[in-house]
Design a protein around this motif. Sequence first.
Motif, mmCIF file in Angstrom:
data_model
loop_
_atom_site.group_PDB
_atom_site.id
_atom_site.type_symbol
_atom_site.label_atom_id
_atom_site.label_comp_id
_atom_site.label_asym_id
_atom_site.label_seq_id
_atom_site.Cartn_x
_atom_site.Cartn_y
_atom_site.Cartn_z
ATOM 1 N N ASP A 293 0.809 -1.199 0.000
ATOM 2 C CA ASP A 293 0.000 0.000 0.000
ATOM 3 C C ASP A 293 0.854 1.265 0.000
ATOM 4 O O ASP A 293 0.358 2.351 -0.267
ATOM 5 N N SER A 294 2.137 1.118 0.368
ATOM 6 C CA SER A 294 3.036 2.266 0.401
ATOM 7 C C SER A 294 3.821 2.399 -0.900
ATOM 8 O O SER A 294 4.745 3.184 -0.980
ATOM 9 N N SER A 295 3.470 1.615 -1.895
ATOM 10 C CA SER A 295 4.227 1.601 -3.147
ATOM 11 C C SER A 295 3.434 2.262 -4.266
ATOM 12 O O SER A 295 3.211 1.687 -5.323
ATOM 13 N N ALA A 296 2.979 3.495 -3.988
ATOM 14 C CA ALA A 296 2.218 4.244 -4.982
ATOM 15 C C ALA A 296 2.732 5.675 -5.021
ATOM 16 O O ALA A 296 3.319 6.175 -4.064
ATOM 17 N N LEU A 297 2.496 6.325 -6.148
ATOM 18 C CA LEU A 297 2.773 7.746 -6.272
ATOM 19 C C LEU A 297 1.582 8.516 -5.729
ATOM 20 O O LEU A 297 0.438 8.046 -5.780
ATOM 21 N N LEU A 298 1.826 9.698 -5.215
ATOM 22 C CA LEU A 298 0.750 10.618 -4.850
ATOM 23 C C LEU A 298 0.771 11.764 -5.848
ATOM 24 O O LEU A 298 1.701 12.582 -5.853
ATOM 25 N N ILE A 299 -0.246 11.800 -6.713
ATOM 26 C CA ILE A 299 -0.346 12.844 -7.734
ATOM 27 C C ILE A 299 -1.773 13.370 -7.742
ATOM 28 O O ILE A 299 -2.730 12.605 -7.907
ATOM 29 N N ASP A 300 -1.901 14.664 -7.532
ATOM 30 C CA ASP A 300 -3.210 15.334 -7.574
ATOM 31 C C ASP A 300 -4.209 14.701 -6.606
ATOM 32 O O ASP A 300 -5.383 14.531 -6.932
ATOM 33 N N GLY A 301 -3.728 14.321 -5.436
ATOM 34 C CA GLY A 301 -4.598 13.782 -4.406
ATOM 35 C C GLY A 301 -4.919 12.315 -4.543
ATOM 36 O O GLY A 301 -5.641 11.761 -3.701
ATOM 37 N N LYS A 302 -4.394 11.642 -5.563
ATOM 38 C CA LYS A 302 -4.696 10.235 -5.799
ATOM 39 C C LYS A 302 -3.435 9.389 -5.671
ATOM 40 O O LYS A 302 -2.335 9.821 -6.048
ATOM 41 N N LEU A 303 -3.612 8.173 -5.139
ATOM 42 C CA LEU A 303 -2.527 7.197 -5.088
ATOM 43 C C LEU A 303 -2.578 6.381 -6.364
ATOM 44 O O LEU A 303 -3.551 5.678 -6.630
ATOM 45 N N VAL A 304 -1.520 6.494 -7.168
ATOM 46 C CA VAL A 304 -1.530 5.890 -8.502
ATOM 47 C C VAL A 304 -0.257 5.081 -8.714
ATOM 48 O O VAL A 304 0.781 5.358 -8.112
ATOM 49 N N PRO A 305 -0.296 4.070 -9.574
ATOM 50 C CA PRO A 305 0.923 3.311 -9.871
ATOM 51 C C PRO A 305 1.874 4.134 -10.730
ATOM 52 O O PRO A 305 1.470 5.105 -11.384
ATOM 53 N N GLY A 306 3.131 3.739 -10.735
ATOM 54 C CA GLY A 306 4.099 4.395 -11.603
ATOM 55 C C GLY A 306 3.962 3.905 -13.030
ATOM 56 O O GLY A 306 3.783 2.703 -13.264
ATOM 57 N N SER A 307 4.060 4.810 -13.977
ATOM 58 C CA SER A 307 3.951 4.410 -15.386
ATOM 59 C C SER A 307 5.091 3.507 -15.813
ATOM 60 O O SER A 307 4.981 2.771 -16.799
ATOM 61 N N GLY A 308 6.179 3.543 -15.067
ATOM 62 C CA GLY A 308 7.320 2.684 -15.382
ATOM 63 C C GLY A 308 7.289 1.358 -14.651
ATOM 64 O O GLY A 308 8.280 0.616 -14.673
ATOM 65 N N GLY A 309 6.175 1.061 -14.009
ATOM 66 C CA GLY A 309 6.072 -0.191 -13.256
ATOM 67 C C GLY A 309 6.607 -0.014 -11.854
ATOM 68 O O GLY A 309 6.225 0.918 -11.142
ATOM 69 N N THR A 310 7.492 -0.909 -11.429
ATOM 70 C CA THR A 310 8.075 -0.847 -10.094
ATOM 71 C C THR A 310 9.579 -1.080 -10.166
ATOM 72 O O THR A 310 10.101 -1.547 -11.184
ATOM 73 N N PHE A 311 10.255 -0.761 -9.080
ATOM 74 C CA PHE A 311 11.681 -1.090 -8.972
ATOM 75 C C PHE A 311 11.947 -1.699 -7.608
ATOM 76 O O PHE A 311 11.175 -1.520 -6.661
ATOM 77 N N GLU A 312 13.043 -2.425 -7.504
ATOM 78 C CA GLU A 312 13.345 -3.215 -6.310
ATOM 79 C C GLU A 312 13.964 -2.362 -5.209
ATOM 80 O O GLU A 312 14.738 -1.435 -5.465
ATOM 81 N N ILE A 313 13.621 -2.732 -3.957
ATOM 82 C CA ILE A 313 14.190 -2.100 -2.769
ATOM 83 C C ILE A 313 14.891 -3.179 -1.952
ATOM 84 O O ILE A 313 14.321 -4.245 -1.697
ATOM 85 N N PHE A 314 16.129 -2.903 -1.527
ATOM 86 C CA PHE A 314 16.924 -3.884 -0.806
ATOM 87 C C PHE A 314 17.241 -3.403 0.612
ATOM 88 O O PHE A 314 17.359 -2.210 0.871
ATOM 89 N N ASP A 315 17.386 -4.356 1.507
ATOM 90 C CA ASP A 315 17.770 -4.101 2.883
ATOM 91 C C ASP A 315 19.298 -3.994 2.937
ATOM 92 O O ASP A 315 19.998 -4.979 2.659
ATOM 93 N N PRO A 316 19.859 -2.835 3.287
ATOM 94 C CA PRO A 316 21.322 -2.701 3.279
ATOM 95 C C PRO A 316 22.024 -3.513 4.353
ATOM 96 O O PRO A 316 23.232 -3.740 4.255
ATOM 97 N N SER A 317 21.277 -3.977 5.360
ATOM 98 C CA SER A 317 21.926 -4.763 6.410
ATOM 99 C C SER A 317 21.984 -6.250 6.083
ATOM 100 O O SER A 317 22.752 -6.993 6.697
ATOM 101 N N THR A 318 21.175 -6.699 5.127
ATOM 102 C CA THR A 318 21.148 -8.123 4.761
ATOM 103 C C THR A 318 21.361 -8.361 3.270
ATOM 104 O O THR A 318 21.633 -9.485 2.862
ATOM 105 N N GLU A 319 21.201 -7.304 2.464
ATOM 106 C CA GLU A 319 21.247 -7.373 0.994
ATOM 107 C C GLU A 319 20.049 -8.127 0.426
ATOM 108 O O GLU A 319 20.019 -8.457 -0.764
ATOM 109 N N GLU A 320 19.037 -8.380 1.233
ATOM 110 C CA GLU A 320 17.854 -9.102 0.776
ATOM 111 C C GLU A 320 16.845 -8.153 0.143
ATOM 112 O O GLU A 320 16.757 -6.977 0.508
ATOM 113 N N LEU A 321 16.061 -8.681 -0.791
ATOM 114 C CA LEU A 321 14.996 -7.913 -1.420
ATOM 115 C C LEU A 321 13.894 -7.646 -0.401
ATOM 116 O O LEU A 321 13.363 -8.568 0.215
#
Length: 489
Positions: free
Chosen positions: A7-35
């Motif tokens: 639910d936290s993986s959306a853009l906020l544009i003009d008051g609406k939570l919307v998906p990114g037009s480029g899809g998604t990208f990965e986020i990693f944990d720097p303490s474990t290197e895990e996705l």
Amino acid sequence: MPLRPTDSSALLIDGKLVPGSGGTFEIFDPSTEELLGYAADATSADMDAAIDAARRAFDETGWSRDHAFRARCLRQLRDALRGHIEELREITIAEVGAPRFLTSAAHLEGPVDDLLWFADLAESYAWKEDLGNASPMGIPTHRYLLKEATGVVGAITPWNFPHQINFAKIGPALAAGNTVVLKPAPDTPWCAALVGKVAAEETDIPPGVLNIVTSSDHGIGAQLAEDPRVDLISFTGSTATGRSVMRAASESLKKVFLELGGKSAFLVLDDADLRGACSMAGFMVCTHAGQGCAITTRLVVPRARYDEAVEITAETMRGLRPGDPRDPGTVCGPLISARQRERVEGYIRLAAEEGGTIVVGGGRPAEHDHGFFVEPTLISGVPDSARVAQEEIFGPVLVILPHDGDDDAIRIANDSPYGLSGAVYGTDPDRIAHVVAGVRTGTLGVNGGIWYAADAPFGGYKQSGIGREMGVAGFEEYLETKLVAEPAH
């Protein structure tokens, strides 16, 4: 268990939570290197839509003129974020690698609560100042000043203290009556995305007033700086990137605020408590693995006690082993990425090549098979002209330098292209005052004094930036001044 706050993986544009037009990208944990999961990946079209929404919200609504409403919205945002504080804490530890103990202060709770200070300021600020009557060119005239919002603010923020820096821009910019497009760093998008979700669903902030655009594309930030619909760019990051932002913004001559790098000096005078001062310097450089622009990374001590100072500092730094940021006792967590670790390790190698001694650390901790950890590292035996004593490393690396008296300590502190922060320890008030007057830096702590607070302006001299953040001075960065003159009666 891996965090997956979809639910936290959306853009906020003009008051609406919307998906990114480029899809998604990965986020990693720097303490474990895990996705950890995925964040919305905005494109140029998404940024264009966010800027358009912010422009319309500023031009076509009463947001900029209703001070009480803005204050109420900021208080709503603070209270709503408080309701999500544990979720925000876990996200901050996971994606930033922030030590847990810091999330009760400058890494999360402090910045969230600072929104209240800016809400109060929006209501108490003197938006109009009467200059009285005068007779310029013999014409009786009454003059007054109006303080007005600048317009659309483009905020570009880094990964190291995302909440502190995001709210240090969002808070005063909104309180001053601006609309905002926030482009957070791609390393830490969830910290900003959850704020967007809370703002959209739990506050009365009107559509378009706050827009949050996460993206893996650094070009999106350049687009924000270049767009003529944006009236002000507020950027925090490296000095090199700050130069690029300033060049991009110059095409439309928009206002620019820059909070950039630092190579701050910790000055120990010969009448100071050497053990207390050096221990504090060693502790500070290890905090959050040294990933703070205002952290003191040059320890300048009396030459006659140099060897003693080296040993005291080394003793402190040996005891601060890198650890899991989820552990309440961890002070030194991981670096943000493999790239940043390689940068820090490169500087440590360079120190040895320049003739320095690696007194403590210098490598990766053997107890961690995974994670972007670097041992707290103390470097001695280099001149203040050495690159490791001149350039920002952004890791748990401290260079210790000798001085030959107070004036020489001041000289060494000022022998830097930066002037962001610093510290001085001593006992003679007159000597302390002399050092404070002589060091060219934006903030300076004396004997452990804390300069960070919502009401205290923060910023630097020289290549550490332009303007101030926080405090009334930071609030006024987001205002324009209008002089009105009318016939005197």
